[in-house]
Design a protein around this motif. Structure first.
Motif, PDB file in Angstrom:
ATOM      1  N   PRO A 189      88.503 -52.855  33.999  1.00 20.75           N
ATOM      2  CA  PRO A 189      90.346 -52.322  34.463  1.00 20.75           C
ATOM      3  C   PRO A 189      89.798 -50.599  33.046  1.00 20.75           C
ATOM      4  O   PRO A 189      88.930 -50.998  32.133  1.00 20.75           O
ATOM      5  CB  PRO A 189      90.332 -53.252  32.940  1.00 20.75           C
ATOM      6  N   GLU A 190      90.830 -50.116  33.546  1.00 26.18           N
ATOM      7  CA  GLU A 190      90.964 -48.507  32.535  1.00 26.18           C
ATOM      8  C   GLU A 190      91.551 -49.115  31.750  1.00 26.18           C
ATOM      9  O   GLU A 190      92.637 -50.160  31.615  1.00 26.18           O
ATOM     10  CB  GLU A 190      91.857 -47.738  34.107  1.00 26.18           C
ATOM     11  N   GLY A 191      91.711 -48.457  30.652  1.00 26.14           N
ATOM     12  CA  GLY A 191      92.182 -48.459  29.962  1.00 26.14           C
ATOM     13  C   GLY A 191      94.236 -48.471  29.424  1.00 26.14           C
ATOM     14  O   GLY A 191      94.554 -47.776  30.145  1.00 26.14           O
ATOM     15  N   ALA A 192      94.703 -49.523  29.429  1.00 30.08           N
ATOM     16  CA  ALA A 192      96.550 -48.817  29.143  1.00 30.08           C
ATOM     17  C   ALA A 192      97.275 -49.506  27.564  1.00 30.08           C
ATOM     18  O   ALA A 192      95.994 -50.426  27.096  1.00 30.08           O
ATOM     19  CB  ALA A 192      97.232 -50.342  30.080  1.00 30.08           C
ATOM     20  N   ILE A 216      89.781 -54.782  24.379  1.00 30.93           N
ATOM     21  CA  ILE A 216      89.423 -55.155  26.264  1.00 30.93           C
ATOM     22  C   ILE A 216      89.191 -56.252  26.907  1.00 30.93           C
ATOM     23  O   ILE A 216      89.690 -57.427  26.894  1.00 30.93           O
ATOM     24  CB  ILE A 216      90.723 -54.401  27.107  1.00 30.93           C
ATOM     25  N   HIS A 217      87.822 -55.552  26.754  1.00 24.59           N
ATOM     26  CA  HIS A 217      86.973 -56.949  27.415  1.00 24.59           C
ATOM     27  C   HIS A 217      86.580 -58.284  26.811  1.00 24.59           C
ATOM     28  O   HIS A 217      87.222 -58.916  27.287  1.00 24.59           O
ATOM     29  CB  HIS A 217      85.076 -56.209  27.906  1.00 24.59           C
ATOM     30  N   CYS A 226      95.306 -52.722  25.437  1.00 23.45           N
ATOM     31  CA  CYS A 226      95.202 -52.511  23.562  1.00 23.45           C
ATOM     32  C   CYS A 226      95.456 -51.023  23.203  1.00 23.45           C
ATOM     33  O   CYS A 226      94.786 -49.954  24.000  1.00 23.45           O
ATOM     34  CB  CYS A 226      93.746 -52.816  23.535  1.00 23.45           C
ATOM     35  N   ARG A 227      95.682 -51.179  21.856  1.00 27.16           N
ATOM     36  CA  ARG A 227      95.553 -49.594  21.632  1.00 27.16           C
ATOM     37  C   ARG A 227      94.776 -49.320  19.753  1.00 27.16           C
ATOM     38  O   ARG A 227      95.036 -50.192  19.453  1.00 27.16           O
ATOM     39  CB  ARG A 227      97.279 -49.233  20.754  1.00 27.16           C
ATOM     40  N   ASN A 266      80.162 -48.871  35.023  1.00 31.85           N
ATOM     41  CA  ASN A 266      81.797 -49.755  34.807  1.00 31.85           C
ATOM     42  C   ASN A 266      82.211 -48.671  33.104  1.00 31.85           C
ATOM     43  O   ASN A 266      82.403 -49.635  32.175  1.00 31.85           O
ATOM     44  CB  ASN A 266      82.130 -50.936  34.692  1.00 31.85           C
ATOM     45  N   LYS A 267      81.373 -47.743  32.749  1.00 26.76           N
ATOM     46  CA  LYS A 267      82.272 -47.076  31.503  1.00 26.76           C
ATOM     47  C   LYS A 267      82.678 -45.624  31.385  1.00 26.76           C
ATOM     48  O   LYS A 267      82.413 -44.513  31.959  1.00 26.76           O
ATOM     49  CB  LYS A 267      80.216 -47.049  30.696  1.00 26.76           C
TER      50      LYS A 267
END
Length: 455
Positions: free
Chosen positions: A70-73, A98-99, A106-107, A323-324
């Motif tokens: 996923p992308e960060g959110a 997140i993973h 997540c922040r 995926n990085k």
């Protein structure tokens, strides 16, 4: 041969703007229908909106055939501060969390890094003042230190120094205070303090007096001021509790210290990361070190491996395919449209008014003060053509989801070549380049060189 003043005068007759020239130019403008039309339009509207090249606007798609998942959110917002490098860094590092915990979003806390970066920069500044006390106060180096001793900006290497010494915490453990989001007043106040400390240290050292007690008190005073402005952060070995839900609504409670949080939850090995630079003024395949640039005194210097942009591009592609995401530094907001979320040199038809945005090459722009690294962001996707060559990149910014395309931007390969200066990858992304890092023939640049700019 030495030229006389008379010869120099003959060789340079346009030393002043004459009224005759202005009269001539005025008449030429009156006869210039295209120029007058442009003036009529631009004097009543935003030139950058009116000159949008529709063909480029359509071509700069926000669709990519390679994107991390996923992308960060959520999309983050540095607000009125110069913390882009810390947001880009924490946006990079949060993906591991997140993973690990199957999180929807997540922040991590840029403010935590911000606090200790400011504290360390203040001490770094004092040490430079001590080291240069014999130099004239007007020397370029001393004036450089005095100009902006604890500016908000930084470099990826400087972030790793803070993380190695102080660790990292989730945003909820140390959220933004007002002065983290709008840092100008705090920065001015502490900068003024540091300049007064600089005078004290220089005066005492020049008189032969000891400064140890003074410097310790100065460090203490800066810590106190940082606590007043930002709130006291957790200490590196102080335990905190972080409670949250994952995306399946499952409750988690994590107990850690800032330092153990990095090793156990973020899994960030700072020694594995390498900053690739594109500085066309200097030879490629060489290490470039910025002398006297840093935050944690005694830590390794800020250095890069200078390579052609094609190497930087391929390193980005390789990493996205793993995926990085990729931390990168660029000259922003040049040729950046915050409404459409596009970074494209040809998005505007400036040539219609006689302006050539390509009149200088990249090296010349750096040499003549027209470009330097000013902003850090993440690359989270890349679009490849049928031959596997990158066409455009997906960029995650930290200017909120109201900026760009819901917080994201499309950056063309041409823009990458001309205005991207740095990409950060891991050693296993560039195994063939790792031996170059051991080259002892390091190119040293002073801290005021454009490559020493802090994003």
């Amino acid at each position: 041969m030495q030229l006389t003043k008379a010869v120099l005068r003959m060789a340079h007759t346009a030393d002043k703007i004459s009224l005759e020239s202005i009269t001539k130019w005025s008449q030429e403008y009156k006869n210039d229908q295209v120029g007058r039309l442009a003036g009529s339009v631009f004097q009543h509207g935003n030139m950058n909106e009116l000159l949008i090249n529709r063909a480029r606007e359509v071509a700069d798609s926000h669709v990519f055939n390679n994107k991390i998942d996923p992308e960060g959110a959520p999309v983050t917002d540095q607000k009125r501060s110069g913390r882009c490098w810390l947001f880009a860094s924490t946006n990079l590092l949060r993906l591991n969390v997140i993973h690990k915990y199957n999180m929807k979003e997540c922040r991590l806390s840029p403010a935590y890094l911000f606090f200790y970066d400011k504290l360390e920069k203040a001490n770094y500044f004092l040490e430079q003042i001590v080291d240069t006390y014999k130099m004239d106060i007007n020397s370029r180096l001393v004036q450089y230190f005095l100009s902006d001793p604890i500016g908000d900006g930084g470099q990826f290497t400087m972030m790793t120094h803070i993380v190695d010494k102080y660790g990292l915490v989730p945003y909820d453990v140390y959220p933004d205070a007002f002065n983290a989001t709008k840092s100008m007043i705090m920065d001015k106040f502490i900068t003024s303090k540091l300049r007064s400390y600089a005078k004290t240290l220089r005066d005492k050292l020049r008189s032969g007096a000891s400064i140890d007690a003074d410097k310790l008190e100065m460090q203490h005073d800066i810590y106190r001021l940082m606590c007043i402005f930002l709130g006291e952060p957790p200490k590196p070995d102080e335990q905190f509790t972080w409670d949250f839900y994952d995306k399946d609504k499952k409750f988690h409670s994590v107990k850690a210290t800032p330092k153990s949080f990095v090793s156990e939850n973020v899994d960030f090995k700072t020694s594995e990361y390498v900053s690739l630079l594109n500085d066309p003024r200097n030879p490629y395949k060489r290490v470039i070190q910025i002398d006297r640039l840093g935050n944690v005194f005694g830590a390794s210097p800020v250095s890069y491996l200078n390579m052609d942009t094609s190497v930087l591009s391929q390193a980005v592609v390789n990493r996205i395919k793993k995926n990085k995401p990729v931390f990168f530094g660029t000259d922003t907001p040049k040729f950046m449209d915050t409404k459409r979320g596009i970074m494209d040199i040809d998005l505007w038809d400036y040539k219609l008014i006689g302006y050539d945005q390509r009149s200088l090459d990249k090296a010349s722009r750096v040499l003549y003060g027209d470009s330097l690294m000013t902003h850090a962001m993440l690359i989270t996707g890349v679009h490849l053509d049928e031959d596997g060559k990158p066409v455009r990149y997906r960029v995650e910014n930290s200017w909120s989801d109201k900026s760009g395309h819901e917080g994201y931007y499309t950056m063309t390969q041409d823009y990458f070549n001309q205005y991207v200066y740095q990409v950060v990858v891991e050693k296993d992304d560039i195994p063939e380049l790792v031996p170059l890092l051991e080259d002892k023939q390091v190119i040293h640049l002073p801290p005021y060189d454009p490559m020493g700019a802090l994003a």
